[in-house]
Motif scaffolding. Structure first.
Motif, short mmCIF file in Angstrom:
data_model
loop_
_atom_site.label_atom_id
_atom_site.label_comp_id
_atom_site.label_asym_id
_atom_site.label_seq_id
_atom_site.Cartn_x
_atom_site.Cartn_y
_atom_site.Cartn_z
N ILE A 186 0.82 -1.22 0.00
CA ILE A 186 0.00 0.00 0.00
C ILE A 186 0.85 1.27 0.00
N LYS A 187 2.14 1.13 -0.27
CA LYS A 187 3.06 2.27 -0.11
C LYS A 187 2.78 3.41 -1.08
N LEU A 191 -3.06 7.38 1.66
CA LEU A 191 -3.67 6.75 2.82
C LEU A 191 -4.40 7.76 3.69
N LYS A 192 -5.53 7.32 4.27
CA LYS A 192 -6.32 8.16 5.17
C LYS A 192 -5.89 7.96 6.62
N HIS A 193 -5.13 6.89 6.87
CA HIS A 193 -4.70 6.56 8.22
C HIS A 193 -3.17 6.49 8.28
N ALA A 224 -13.75 -7.66 2.06
CA ALA A 224 -12.58 -7.34 1.23
C ALA A 224 -12.10 -8.57 0.48
N ALA A 225 -12.09 -9.71 1.15
CA ALA A 225 -11.67 -10.95 0.50
C ALA A 225 -12.59 -11.31 -0.66
N ARG A 244 -7.08 -0.67 2.01
CA ARG A 244 -7.53 0.14 0.87
C ARG A 244 -9.02 0.49 0.98
N GLY A 245 -9.80 -0.39 1.59
CA GLY A 245 -11.24 -0.17 1.69
C GLY A 245 -11.67 0.66 2.87
#
Length: 353
Positions: free
Chosen positions: A193-194, A198-200, A276-277, A343-344
């Motif tokens: 996710i780099k 990002l929101k967090h 997510a899965a 991501r979600g």
């Protein structure tokens, strides 16, 4: 025909697995993990042996991804005048597994190799032959005389099984799968996710001292004060003899990420993971826990005012032995699932049960 492309970053994984890093002495594994993390994330560590890699805004709500780096080991309790090294368990050993093993002692002057000694069957009486070995009946022999052993191996010296990591067929085998693979997965999920906006603040943690009481997760969880977290660990692969599906559920090799369902697991977070899965086609299975999970999640759940947590596990054969075994496809599924979940996430999340 050349080998198929590995499902995971095998060079990093094998470098991590090759380190001697028992509970309370995680430095070697932590250094490998931190060096890898430094290629794409902000890194830090604390006094207790936990290492951190983070992405995202520094002031944003924190998401913690935990995988412990320690392995079970030994600690020297006494050296006899003859040079026999007696020891205690660090973590949960089946003493039968230790019989005949080679040992790496992390001595102050440099590592020393030795062997586990036990009375030979030829000199046992009939009753002794029927009894299981106990740790107090075993010793370590490093092939030196008593005075030299006493000088080189003080009480408190740590030791681990001396076995290399290797591929057996299509599977990874190592003495330290539990739980170096968890530390590997959380860092690889962070790498995945780099490049996102990002929101967090997302922090992967290579935790310490899980095998003796999930202590590193207590310390790191308090430091991070996250809004939610995932612990990654191993679970029993269920096609091996003696592992009952009616107790552990079905988690064979190739089945993907295993998710824990139970009182200490946050059901909202679990639902987000399964969604997510499904959304991204990541295979997963479910396993029930009637009480606590026996992972870092148990500590993180109770930090400060409480943290919503989930447990993502990888099926593992021959747990707490020199020949633990995993399937790289399941490691890939764990990485992909955690990355998909992050991501979600929206900027504001309600994890109320």
């Amino acid at each position: 025909m050349p080998d198929a492309q590995p499902a995971v970053n095998r060079d990093f994984l094998f470098s991590l697995l090759s380190q001697a890093a028992p509970s309370g002495c995680e430095r070697r594994a932590a250094d490998v993990w931190k060096k890898e993390a430094g290629t794409f994330a902000r890194v830090s560590e604390d006094h207790y042996g936990n290492v951190y890699a983070e992405l995202g805004p520094e002031g944003a709500p924190t998401i913690a991804l935990m995988g412990h780096l320690d392995e079970i080991g030994l600690i020297v309790s006494h050296v006899s005048k003859e040079g026999w090294i007696h020891f205690l368990a660090v973590g949960g050993w089946d003493p039968q597994v230790l019989v005949g093993q080679r040992i790496r002692l992390l001595a102050p002057g440099g590592d020393l190799l030795g062997v586990i000694g036990k009375k030979a069957i030829h000199v046992m009486d009939q009753e002794e032959r029927t009894k299981a070995s106990k740790i107090e009946d075993l010793w370590i022999d490093i092939g030196l005389d008593g005075e030299e052993v006493a000088a080189k191996v003080p009480v408190g010296t740590y030791g681990v099984i001396e076995q290399p990591a290797l591929m057996v067929g299509n599977r990874v085998v190592s003495k330290a799968i539990d739980n170096r693979i968890g530390g590997f997965i959380v860092l690889e999920a962070l790498r995945a996710i780099k490049d996102l906006d990002l929101k967090h603040r997302v922090v992967a943690v290579g935790t310490s001292q899980e095998e003796i009481g999930v202590f590193g997760a207590h310390v790191s969880g308090y430091r991070l004060d996250p809004v939610a977290g995932i612990a990654v660990d191993v679970t029993h692969e269920t096609e091996q003899p003696g592992v009952e599906k009616k107790k552990y559920g079905a988690a064979p090799f190739g089945s993907g990420a295993n998710l824990s369902v139970g009182p200490m697991n946050n059901p909202t977070l679990l639902r987000q993971l399964t969604e997510a899965a499904t959304r991204e086609g990541v295979p997963y299975t479910l396993s029930a826990s009637g009480r606590y999970t026996g992972t870092d999640a148990d500590a993180l759940t109770l930090v400060r005012g409480g943290v919503p947590t989930a447990v993502v596990s990888i099926p593992n054969r021959y747990m707490h032995s020199p020949s633990e075994m995993i399937d790289e496809r399941d490691a890939r599924a764990c990485i992909d699932l955690i990355a998909a979940w992050v991501r979600g996430l929206s900027a504001e999340n309600d994890f109320t049960r």
